[in-house]
Enzyme design. Structure first.
Site, PDB file in Angstrom:
ATOM      1  N   LYS A  23     -15.890  10.990   3.687  1.00 13.58           N
ATOM      2  CA  LYS A  23     -16.354   9.971   4.640  1.00 13.58           C
ATOM      3  C   LYS A  23     -17.640  10.433   5.330  1.00 13.58           C
ATOM      4  CE  LYS A  23     -13.239  11.887   8.137  1.00 13.58           C
ATOM      5  NZ  LYS A  23     -11.906  11.782   8.727  1.00 13.58           N
TER       6      LYS A  23
ATOM      7  N   TYR B   1     -40.537  21.009  28.176  1.00 12.01           N
ATOM      8  CA  TYR B   1     -40.266  19.944  29.153  1.00 12.01           C
ATOM      9  C   TYR B   1     -39.494  20.480  30.361  1.00 12.01           C
ATOM     10  CZ  TYR B   1     -41.522  16.021  26.051  1.00 12.01           C
ATOM     11  OH  TYR B   1     -42.177  15.121  25.276  1.00 12.01           O
TER      12      TYR B   1
HETATM   13  C1  LIG Z   1     -11.196  12.993   8.449  1.00 12.10           C
HETATM   14  C2  LIG Z   1      -9.813  12.912   7.935  1.00 12.10           C
HETATM   15  C3  LIG Z   1      -9.315  13.891   7.067  1.00 12.10           C
HETATM   16  C4  LIG Z   1     -10.035  15.179   6.780  1.00 12.10           C
HETATM   17  O1  LIG Z   1      -9.869  16.007   7.901  1.00 12.10           O
HETATM   18  P1  LIG Z   1     -10.458  17.475   7.998  1.00 12.10           P
HETATM   19  O2  LIG Z   1      -9.985  17.977   9.305  1.00 12.10           O
HETATM   20  O3  LIG Z   1     -11.945  17.324   7.956  1.00 12.10           O
HETATM   21  O4  LIG Z   1      -9.948  18.248   6.840  1.00 12.10           O
HETATM   22  C5  LIG Z   1      -8.075  13.668   6.484  1.00 12.10           C
HETATM   23  N1  LIG Z   1      -7.341  12.574   6.774  1.00 12.10           N
HETATM   24  C6  LIG Z   1      -7.789  11.632   7.640  1.00 12.10           C
HETATM   25  C7  LIG Z   1      -6.928  10.458   7.937  1.00 12.10           C
HETATM   26  C8  LIG Z   1      -9.016  11.767   8.256  1.00 12.10           C
HETATM   27  O5  LIG Z   1      -9.432  10.840   9.145  1.00 12.10           O
END
Ligand SMILES: *Cc1c(COP(=O)(O)O)cnc(C)c1O
Length: 338
Positions: free
Chosen positions: A31, A236
């Site tokens: 994702k 800054y």
């Molecule tokens: C993002 C996510 C994962 C992966 O999690 P990690 O901690 O990055 O391994 C797995 N399952 C779901 C439902 C997620 O939202």
């Protein structure tokens, strides 16, 4: 120069996590453009290594990914079936009775999965909701049933055991593949593995997978170097003033590229071949300044993310987590895939 992404390290980390859960199939969570590293490249390499199950957050991400993967790759969409979405070629993970009925009305016979809430109260059906459609949902043949752990990066946290018990209770007697563990859950041990594990951050070199091979190196070109005299300030707001004569290097990236402004005078450094040069003054939109007085010469580039200062160290300095460091890396870097 730029952002170096070690694809073979991602594959090695995926294999290592998969081997820790030998009774389960290992999926790959890609994702948010594979946590900012490039979902097309990452997923294709993992497919080559044997992964067939992929997870994205949104249908639109899934449609883009579909073009990078062969037909037999299953692309699961964690947000499920929202109204008006194109889920052709994808597997929605249905999170509510509303999503279940919408999906079955619009995609009869097409593959789907289910998410149950085991205590996180974010996505998934709660026990009563699940009970109300359980028979009908099972008869429709879900590809798998999953839930998600809220505190898996803290092995001693009591929520782990209570979520495990809740998931077991809700899925008792279901003859369907089950999935509970992301990276943290894999590390919790075999009780949490079930049939399908869903590693994300560990593949990309982040905690809680402490044994991960590093994946990312971020090297920033030095644009200019100057001598700053005692009493002169840098950047800054004149938040940093030299107390002795020093040399300051200015590199070409800033908070617009995911180098959080919170890294200003935080203790974080830019590295020259493993030697730290403290970031001084404010991080600006396109520029960062570092004290390179300790170096003999002026390097062509300085590293923000490297073996000496991995993503989770940078995250600590910025007051965040490795996940956010990775997903914030901007699109302006020249990207090299090793
Ligand atoms: C993002 C996510 C994962 C992966 O999690 P990690 O901690 O990055 O391994 C797995 N399952 C779901 C439902 C997620 O939202």
């Amino acid at each position: 120069m730029g952002l170096q992404i070690d694809i073979q390290a991602i594959v090695a980390n995926w294999r290592a996590l998969a081997s820790m859960a030998p009774t389960a199939r290992a999926a790959a969570v890609v994702k948010a453009d594979a946590y900012g590293l490039g979902a097309g490249r990452v997923a294709a390499a993992l497919y080559e290594a044997g992964a067939r199950d992929f997870f994205v957050a949104l249908a639109r991400e899934g449609q883009v990914l579909r073009g990078h993967l062969p037909e037999d790759a299953r692309i699961n969409v964690l947000s499920g079936h929202m109204e008006g979405q194109d889920l052709s070629g994808l597997v929605p993970v249905l999170n509510s009775t509303e999503q279940f009925f919408r999906d079955r009305a619009m995609r009869p016979g097409q593959p789907f999965a289910l998410q149950l809430d085991s205590g996180m109260n974010r996505l998934g059906m709660e026990a009563a909701e699940w009970a109300s459609i359980r028979d009908e949902a099972l008869a429709a043949g879900p590809a798998f049933i999953m839930s998600h752990l809220a505190c898996a990066d803290e092995p001693e946290h009591p929520a782990n055991a209570s979520q495990l018990a809740a998931f077991r209770a809700m899925t008792e007697g279901c003859d369907v593949p089950l999935s509970l563990a992301a990276t943290g859950g894999i590390l919790l041990g075999k009780d949490y593995h079930f049939d399908l594990v869903r590693p994300g951050i560990g593949m990309y070199g982040g905690l809680p997978f402490a044994q991960a091979r590093p994946v990312v190196r971020l090297s920033l070109p030095v644009i200019q170097t100057r001598v700053v005299e005692p009493g002169e300030f840098v950047g800054y707001g004149s938040t940093w003033t030299a107390t002795e004569r020093c040399r300051i290097a200015t590199v070409a990236a800033g908070y617009a590229d995911g180098i959080f402004r919170a890294l200003s005078s935080s203790g974080a450094s830019l590295y020259a071949d493993g030697r730290p040069c403290p970031i001084v003054g404010r991080v600006s939109m396109d520029l960062v300044t570092a004290d390179v007085s300790a170096l003999d010469g002026v390097p062509a580039e300085l590293d923000l993310i490297c073996d000496e200062q991995p993503i989770d160290r940078v995250a600590d300095y910025a007051g965040t987590i490795g996940y956010e460091i990775l997903t914030s890396l901007g699109q302006r870097y020249e990207r090299t895939y090793l």
